[in-house]
Design a protein around this motif. Structure first.
Motif, PDB file in Angstrom:
ATOM      1  N   THR A 152      -0.100   3.907  -2.743  1.00 32.13           N
ATOM      2  CA  THR A 152      -1.505   4.297  -2.891  1.00 32.13           C
ATOM      3  C   THR A 152      -1.647   5.746  -3.337  1.00 32.13           C
ATOM      4  O   THR A 152      -1.050   6.656  -2.767  1.00 32.13           O
ATOM      5  CB  THR A 152      -2.263   4.111  -1.565  1.00 32.13           C
ATOM      6  OG1 THR A 152      -2.140   2.748  -1.143  1.00 32.13           O
ATOM      7  CG2 THR A 152      -3.739   4.451  -1.736  1.00 32.13           C
ATOM      8  N   ASN A 202      -3.695   0.960  -5.852  1.00 37.50           N
ATOM      9  CA  ASN A 202      -2.260   0.692  -5.778  1.00 37.50           C
ATOM     10  C   ASN A 202      -1.668   1.027  -7.146  1.00 37.50           C
ATOM     11  O   ASN A 202      -1.917   0.312  -8.123  1.00 37.50           O
ATOM     12  CB  ASN A 202      -2.002  -0.774  -5.426  1.00 37.50           C
ATOM     13  CG  ASN A 202      -2.384  -1.103  -4.003  1.00 37.50           C
ATOM     14  OD1 ASN A 202      -2.292  -0.260  -3.120  1.00 37.50           O
ATOM     15  ND2 ASN A 202      -2.822  -2.322  -3.774  1.00 37.50           N
ATOM     16  N   ASN A 213      -2.797  -1.268   3.904  1.00 34.34           N
ATOM     17  CA  ASN A 213      -1.636  -0.390   4.065  1.00 34.34           C
ATOM     18  C   ASN A 213      -0.798  -0.896   5.237  1.00 34.34           C
ATOM     19  O   ASN A 213      -1.244  -0.839   6.386  1.00 34.34           O
ATOM     20  CB  ASN A 213      -2.066   1.057   4.304  1.00 34.34           C
ATOM     21  CG  ASN A 213      -2.675   1.684   3.066  1.00 34.34           C
ATOM     22  OD1 ASN A 213      -3.847   1.466   2.756  1.00 34.34           O
ATOM     23  ND2 ASN A 213      -1.877   2.447   2.346  1.00 34.34           N
ATOM     24  N   ARG A 254      -9.084   5.273  -4.278  1.00 37.90           N
ATOM     25  CA  ARG A 254      -7.706   4.872  -4.011  1.00 37.90           C
ATOM     26  C   ARG A 254      -7.354   3.594  -4.773  1.00 37.90           C
ATOM     27  O   ARG A 254      -8.170   2.679  -4.895  1.00 37.90           O
ATOM     28  CB  ARG A 254      -7.498   4.658  -2.508  1.00 37.90           C
ATOM     29  CG  ARG A 254      -8.485   3.676  -1.886  1.00 37.90           C
ATOM     30  CD  ARG A 254      -8.239   3.516  -0.417  1.00 37.90           C
ATOM     31  NE  ARG A 254      -9.292   2.715   0.218  1.00 37.90           N
ATOM     32  CZ  ARG A 254      -9.112   1.979   1.292  1.00 37.90           C
ATOM     33  NH1 ARG A 254      -7.932   1.900   1.866  1.00 37.90           N
ATOM     34  NH2 ARG A 254     -10.122   1.299   1.820  1.00 37.90           N
ATOM     35  N   GLY A 268       0.780  -1.232   0.000  1.00 38.16           N
ATOM     36  CA  GLY A 268       0.000   0.000   0.000  1.00 38.16           C
ATOM     37  C   GLY A 268       0.809   1.279   0.000  1.00 38.16           C
ATOM     38  O   GLY A 268       0.234   2.369   0.007  1.00 38.16           O
ATOM     39  N   SER A 304      -4.685   6.816   1.471  1.00 38.95           N
ATOM     40  CA  SER A 304      -5.697   5.803   1.740  1.00 38.95           C
ATOM     41  C   SER A 304      -6.672   6.278   2.810  1.00 38.95           C
ATOM     42  O   SER A 304      -7.884   6.055   2.709  1.00 38.95           O
ATOM     43  CB  SER A 304      -5.018   4.499   2.185  1.00 38.95           C
ATOM     44  OG  SER A 304      -5.913   3.413   2.138  1.00 38.95           O
TER      45      SER A 304
END
Length: 212
Positions: free
Chosen positions: A92, A101, A190, A99, A89, A152
């Motif tokens: 991000t 990756n 994350n 959001r 994460g 995130s």
């Protein structure tokens, strides 16, 4: 009687001729594959991204990830390359408000999209409320995962506001609420190697209250 004027072929000559034929026929597909690979190495596209409110045009290899486009082409190095496999994460960012990756998606897939990175959330002296909350609650130690954590976190609050359920949401018919269980579940993608999770949760709760 059979004619005796036909040339004789020795076993050695036959083996040499056969080996040459095999080498030539075996090399042809390999040469064709090499030529195709060489051509594919030069396939590029021109795309336009709106990054942190600014339109940016890029000429990039079609295989370039969004993460590498941001870091290597636009020099926005706040977005970090961690595992490069979509497991930590750290990379991000928000694309059209959602959001993702950035290491798992190609830049050419986002032609015309609006991308927000950590640089677009706030600046020194004018921090985004989430950034300020992370600072206040020590929501980081080494800081490597922090840009992804903050992006995130901002998106998580928008997901809750939009009543998008998570795996721990109690009711699918009522407005989702901000709770530690909701935050921990939604932020589970994350990873913080330093283990600042409790402080991160406190920062998100405070930022949610400030926004309300």
């Amino acid at each position: 009687m059979p004619s005796t004027n036909q040339p004789e072929i020795s076993r050695r000559d036959l083996l040499i001729s056969s080996a040459a034929t095999v080498a030539m026929t075996g090399a042809a597909p390999g040469v064709a594959a090499a030529q195709f690979a060489d051509r594919s190495m030069h396939y590029t596209s021109t795309i336009s991204l709106k990054v942190n409110g600014e339109s940016r045009d890029l000429d990039i290899d079609n295989r370039t990830t969004l993460l590498d486009a941001l870091r290597e082409h636009l020099h926005l190095t706040g977005t970090k390359k961690g595992c490069d496999h979509g497991q930590c994460g750290a990379c991000t960012v928000m694309v059209d408000g959602r959001r993702i990756n950035s290491c798992l998606t190609l830049a050419v897939m986002h032609d015309g999209d609006e991308v927000t990175t950590i640089e677009g959330l706030g600046q020194p002296g004018n921090l985004h409320p989430m950034q300020a909350a992370f600072v206040k609650h020590d929501g980081f130690q080494c800081g490597y995962c922090t840009p992804g954590q903050i992006c995130s976190s901002v998106a998580v609050l928008e997901e809750i506001r939009a009543n998008i359920p998570s795996h721990v949401t109690g009711s699918l018919t009522e407005q989702a609420t901000i709770s530690q269980a909701e935050i921990r579940e939604r932020m589970s993608g994350n990873i913080c190697r330093c283990g600042a999770y409790s402080n991160i949760v406190e920062a998100i709760v405070e930022a949610a209250g400030a926004r309300a």
